[in-house]
Scaffold this active site. Structure first.
Site, PDB file in Angstrom:
ATOM      1  N   ARG A 153       0.846  -1.062   0.029  1.00  0.00           N
ATOM      2  CA  ARG A 153      -0.131   0.148  -0.076  1.00  0.00           C
ATOM      3  C   ARG A 153       0.841   1.273   0.027  1.00  0.00           C
ATOM      4  O   ARG A 153       0.551   2.401   0.614  1.00  0.00           O
ATOM      5  CB  ARG A 153      -0.924   0.154   1.358  1.00  0.00           C
ATOM      6  N   LYS A 275       0.423  -8.437  13.830  1.00  0.00           N
ATOM      7  CA  LYS A 275      -0.873  -8.539  12.893  1.00  0.00           C
ATOM      8  C   LYS A 275      -1.127  -9.988  13.307  1.00  0.00           C
ATOM      9  O   LYS A 275      -0.517 -10.779  12.513  1.00  0.00           O
ATOM     10  CB  LYS A 275      -0.596  -8.135  11.732  1.00  0.00           C
ATOM     11  N   GLU A 279      -6.295 -11.429   8.478  1.00  0.00           N
ATOM     12  CA  GLU A 279      -6.074 -11.722   6.914  1.00  0.00           C
ATOM     13  C   GLU A 279      -5.112 -13.035   6.689  1.00  0.00           C
ATOM     14  O   GLU A 279      -4.026 -12.755   6.075  1.00  0.00           O
ATOM     15  CB  GLU A 279      -5.548 -10.384   6.417  1.00  0.00           C
ATOM     16  N   ARG A 312      -2.640  -5.755  17.043  1.00  0.00           N
ATOM     17  CA  ARG A 312      -3.392  -5.085  16.374  1.00  0.00           C
ATOM     18  C   ARG A 312      -4.992  -5.757  16.397  1.00  0.00           C
ATOM     19  O   ARG A 312      -5.000  -6.957  16.649  1.00  0.00           O
ATOM     20  CB  ARG A 312      -2.897  -4.957  14.894  1.00  0.00           C
ATOM     21  N   ARG A 329     -19.088  -8.614   9.575  1.00  0.00           N
ATOM     22  CA  ARG A 329     -17.589  -8.462   9.618  1.00  0.00           C
ATOM     23  C   ARG A 329     -17.379  -7.122  10.666  1.00  0.00           C
ATOM     24  O   ARG A 329     -16.425  -7.126  11.413  1.00  0.00           O
ATOM     25  CB  ARG A 329     -17.074  -8.018   8.202  1.00  0.00           C
ATOM     26  N   ASP A 358     -12.229  -1.107   7.595  1.00  0.00           N
ATOM     27  CA  ASP A 358     -10.918  -0.985   7.144  1.00  0.00           C
ATOM     28  C   ASP A 358     -10.543   0.452   6.505  1.00  0.00           C
ATOM     29  O   ASP A 358     -10.631   0.422   5.280  1.00  0.00           O
ATOM     30  CB  ASP A 358     -10.653  -2.247   5.999  1.00  0.00           C
ATOM     31  N   GLU A 386      -4.636   4.376   0.891  1.00  0.00           N
ATOM     32  CA  GLU A 386      -4.865   3.208   0.223  1.00  0.00           C
ATOM     33  C   GLU A 386      -6.454   3.150  -0.275  1.00  0.00           C
ATOM     34  O   GLU A 386      -6.572   3.302  -1.640  1.00  0.00           O
ATOM     35  CB  GLU A 386      -4.979   2.020   1.355  1.00  0.00           C
ATOM     36  N   GLU A 498     -15.043  12.331  -0.857  1.00  0.00           N
ATOM     37  CA  GLU A 498     -16.408  11.657  -0.309  1.00  0.00           C
ATOM     38  C   GLU A 498     -17.471  11.543  -1.267  1.00  0.00           C
ATOM     39  O   GLU A 498     -18.250  10.441  -1.394  1.00  0.00           O
ATOM     40  CB  GLU A 498     -16.664  12.422   0.869  1.00  0.00           C
TER      41      GLU A 498
HETATM   42  O1  GCW Z   1      -6.278  -1.912   4.431  1.00  0.00           O
HETATM   43  C1  GCW Z   1      -5.881  -3.178   4.535  1.00  0.00           C
HETATM   44  C2  GCW Z   1      -4.954  -3.585   3.636  1.00  0.00           C
HETATM   45  C3  GCW Z   1      -4.072  -4.552   3.811  1.00  0.00           C
HETATM   46  C4  GCW Z   1      -3.338  -4.349   5.149  1.00  0.00           C
HETATM   47  C5  GCW Z   1      -4.347  -4.226   6.125  1.00  0.00           C
HETATM   48  C6  GCW Z   1      -3.941  -4.212   7.613  1.00  0.00           C
HETATM   49  C7  GCW Z   1      -0.937  -4.757   5.737  1.00  0.00           C
HETATM   50  O2  GCW Z   1      -5.584  -3.737   2.331  1.00  0.00           O
HETATM   51  O3  GCW Z   1      -2.973  -4.609   2.795  1.00  0.00           O
HETATM   52  O4  GCW Z   1      -2.367  -5.319   5.380  1.00  0.00           O
HETATM   53  O5  GCW Z   1      -5.235  -3.380   5.948  1.00  0.00           O
HETATM   54  O6  GCW Z   1      -4.217  -3.078   8.257  1.00  0.00           O
HETATM   55  O7  GCW Z   1      -3.350  -5.063   8.191  1.00  0.00           O
END
Ligand code: GCW
Length: 666
Positions: A153, A275, A279, A312, A329, A358, A386, A498
């Site tokens: 990112r 982390k 994911e 995290r 989610r 996110d 991002e 926005e």
């Molecule tokens: O926004 C998301 C991103 C992921 C990222 C994740 C995170 C590094 O798309 O690429 O991972 O957040 O915060 O861990």
């Protein structure tokens, strides 16, 4: 006069001259210390470079400008400077002397940068006295750079720290980065790869720790302590154990030994960032353990060294079946972490993303804020753009951060995020930076404002986005006319973004994986759990008490506020509610008409911003002018794509035309 931006220097541009030059030409330091000595050096060098003051080191008490700690200067000069919170400073200017004194060494450093910026803004006069200190002690950035040199990112070139699987950097560049960070008060920096079992984790091996130690040494004089991104699976991927189960004695011993080893190289390491179960990353769930058990094994290993675990909370099921409506989610972080409140070791900091999803352009503030009362936790923001235009589109993020900080959690009397930060209930702030090896650091020259603004808001969450925009613009563009236009552009940019993005808090209508540009159903049938479920009649997820129940995770007043479409802030209405397209909004227009209107307006806004930029042509140096111009042109194309795809999508779904008869493609 043409404004000649030295992009590399960011908010440290050259000025014609300085007031009080007589006092500034001798800078004295009566104490010793790594950061103090650096502060004195920085002050002298920047006075000379940017203000044409030939500033010399001066022995003794007679220097025109004196730097030191508050206690040190009080003792040596018989002064009565007041003390401040940690890392704070006092600046005092009289006709005879300038004093810049820190509560501690870092405070003195922050004092000299503040002094220099006030000098550049023409706000240093005889008689002024400034006392200031950071609101929160933990002001961090976490790099998502891979050791390959790519930045996850990242939109500003390759990594500042790595190349081809090695720690490899331009030392001067790193020092210049440390200066930028310290000048806005950032005091923690996390490095190390965060994904997979790749070479990033090798940073915590003896082969690479010397390199990390050398990096730490470059940041140290700037008051920036390193953190390391570590992998939860390290005990078996690196340590060759059979497991990484946090309750396994051998695993605990491995982490302890590893921490001891790391601290031999970097005695002031601030700790680890993890982390886990996020994911597809390994984590305690792999062993049927909870996140407190996972974090605490690391915390115990770091505790003897004074280190902290930044853990995290971005944990959710990322292999969801879109058919399954029982999972939401948005609920995940609260559902997982709230029941563990109080179960974390004292040196764990949970890091909570600002929203439940996110880093979306428009999403509510996470219900975890204010709800954790027995756990230390921090607010996580994203400086890298991002979802907010990838440093192609102009998008001034402090605008949104101000809104987030102003969110009232309704827990207790002082309950906005900014009050929770100031009162220490929220223990700090973290974010992913927007920098890379691009000469201008941030790809889009104006995205420097986001890095600057992030630091300023961590320091003082009560500052307004507008004030920061003006301050940054005036520091960066020496010409007042240019600075004025630029700060105006910054302030318009977020609301414009926005408007042409996903409507009214519905989120994730963005191109999957890449996250730039529209793809309205791109995530509709994916595994990621971010659906909008638009059909012919309605759109959005019902997250009320009778829907997914997400809204009940908030304090009762907020649950009631968000739970009723009549009181829910309209910007977020589709996050909380499933509404028919003919739902009438506060302006008397239907939801559908509002979607059309905002998307036409968003595009028009960008067009106007582009014109305003063009108006600066004769006032700004050519490379900066055309760089930004080219980006505005891409942004306009992007806004057009969003406008037309969104409008056409809803027109096709509903068959209801725009009330104003504007062009919507078939
Ligand atoms: O926004 C998301 C991103 C992921 C990222 C994740 C995170 C590094 O798309 O690429 O991972 O957040 O915060 O861990």
């Amino acid at each position: 006069m043409i404004c000649n931006l030295k992009e590399y220097d960011c908010w440290f541009q050259r000025r014609a001259c300085a007031p009080l030059a007589r006092l500034l030409s001798s800078v004295g330091l009566l104490e010793q210390g790594l950061i103090l000595e650096n502060a004195a050096m920085e002050l002298r060098a920047l006075l000379t470079k940017n203000f044409a003051v030939l500033s010399l080191a001066a022995e003794g008490k007679d220097a025109g400008t004196l730097i030191g700690t508050i206690a040190g200067l009080n003792a040596r000069l018989g002064l009565e400077l007041p003390s401040t919170k940690a890392e704070g400073f006092v600046i005092k200017v009289s006709g005879a002397r300038i004093i810049i004194a820190g509560q501690d060494e870092a405070g003195a450093l922050y004092g000299i940068y503040r002094f220099l910026s006030l000098l550049a803004l023409d706000k240093i006069d005889e008689g002024i006295e400034i006392i200031d200190a950071p609101a929160t002690p933990f002001r961090s950035l976490t790099h998502w750079d891979n050791i390959s040199g790519d930045v996850v990112r990242g939109y500003a070139g390759k990594s500042l720290f790595y190349k081809d699987g090695r720690v490899d950097y331009d030392e001067q560049r790193v020092i210049d980065y440390a200066r930028l960070l310290a000048s806005v008060g950032i005091n923690r920096l996390a490095i190390g790869g965060i994904f997979g079992t790749g070479p990033g984790q090798l940073l915590i091996t003896e082969a690479m720790l010397p390199d990390v130690a050398r990096l730490a040494a470059l940041f140290r004089p700037f008051g920036v302590k390193l953190l390391l991104n570590v992998k939860f699976s390290a005990p078996y991927t690196l340590g060759k154990l059979a497991t990484a189960d946090p309750l396994d004695a051998a695993v605990a011993a491995w982490w302890k030994e590893r921490a001891d080893l790391i601290y031999r190289y970097i005695p002031d390491l601030a700790g680890f960032v993890v982390k886990a179960d996020s994911e597809l990353e390994p984590g305690p769930f792999n062993y049927g353990r909870n996140h407190a058990e996972g974090a605490n094994v690391l915390a115990v290993a770091l505790a003897p060294h004074g280190g902290e675990v930044v853990w995290r909370c971005f944990v959710y099921n990322c292999v969801q079946d879109w058919r399954d409506r029982s999972i939401d989610r948005a609920r995940a972080a609260y559902d997982i972490f709230k029941p563990l409140d109080g179960a974390f070791a004292g040196n764990v900091l949970l890091q909570v993303k600002f929203g439940p999803y996110d880093f979306q352009v428009l999403e509510p503030v996470s219900p975890l804020f204010g709800a954790l009362s027995k756990t230390r936790y921090t607010l996580e923001l994203q400086v890298t753009q991002e979802y907010t235009g990838q440093q192609i589109d102009l998008c001034y993020l402090p605008y949104n951060w101000e809104r987030i900080l102003g969110f009232d959690t309704r827990y207790g009397l002082r309950s906005t995020l900014r009050e929770l930060l100031v009162d220490g209930e929220i223990a700090g702030v973290g974010a992913i930076p927007n920098v890379g090896l691009d000469h201008n650091w941030t790809g889009h020259p104006l995205a420097q404002a986001n890095l600057y603004g992030y630091g300023r808001l961590c320091w003082d969450p009560c500052l307004s986005a507008e004030l920061i925009a003006r301050e940054w613009s005036a520091l960066t563009f020496v010409d007042a006319r240019v600075a004025d236009t630029v700060s105006g552009l910054l302030l318009r940019s977020y609301p414009a973004y926005e408007k042409y993005n996903a409507p009214f808090g519905v989120c994730f209508m963005v191109t999957p994986a890449w996250h730039y540009g529209p793809n309205i159903e791109g995530y509709e049938f994916s595994l990621w759990g971010t659906y909008h479920r638009a059909d012919r009649f309605a759109i959005g997820i019902d997250r009320t008490a009778t829907g997914t129940g997400y809204v009940t995770q908030y304090a009762p007043e907020n649950a009631a506020l968000f739970g009723d479409p009549a009181t829910c802030p309209e910007q977020l209405i589709l996050f909380f509610h499933r509404l028919r397209y003919d739902y009438v909004m506060k302006n008397g227009q239907t939801l559908l008409q509002n979607i059309y209107d905002t998307h036409f307006e968003g595009y028009d806004e960008v067009k106007q911003m582009l014109e305003l930029w063009k108006g600066l042509k004769d006032w700004i140096d050519e490379p900066t002018y055309s760089q930004v111009l080219a980006r505005f042109e891409c942004q306009l194309a992007n806004a057009r794509e969003w406008r037309d795809q969104i409008n056409t999508y809803f027109w096709r779904k509903t068959g209801v035309a725009d009330a104003k008869g504007r062009k919507i493609y078939e």
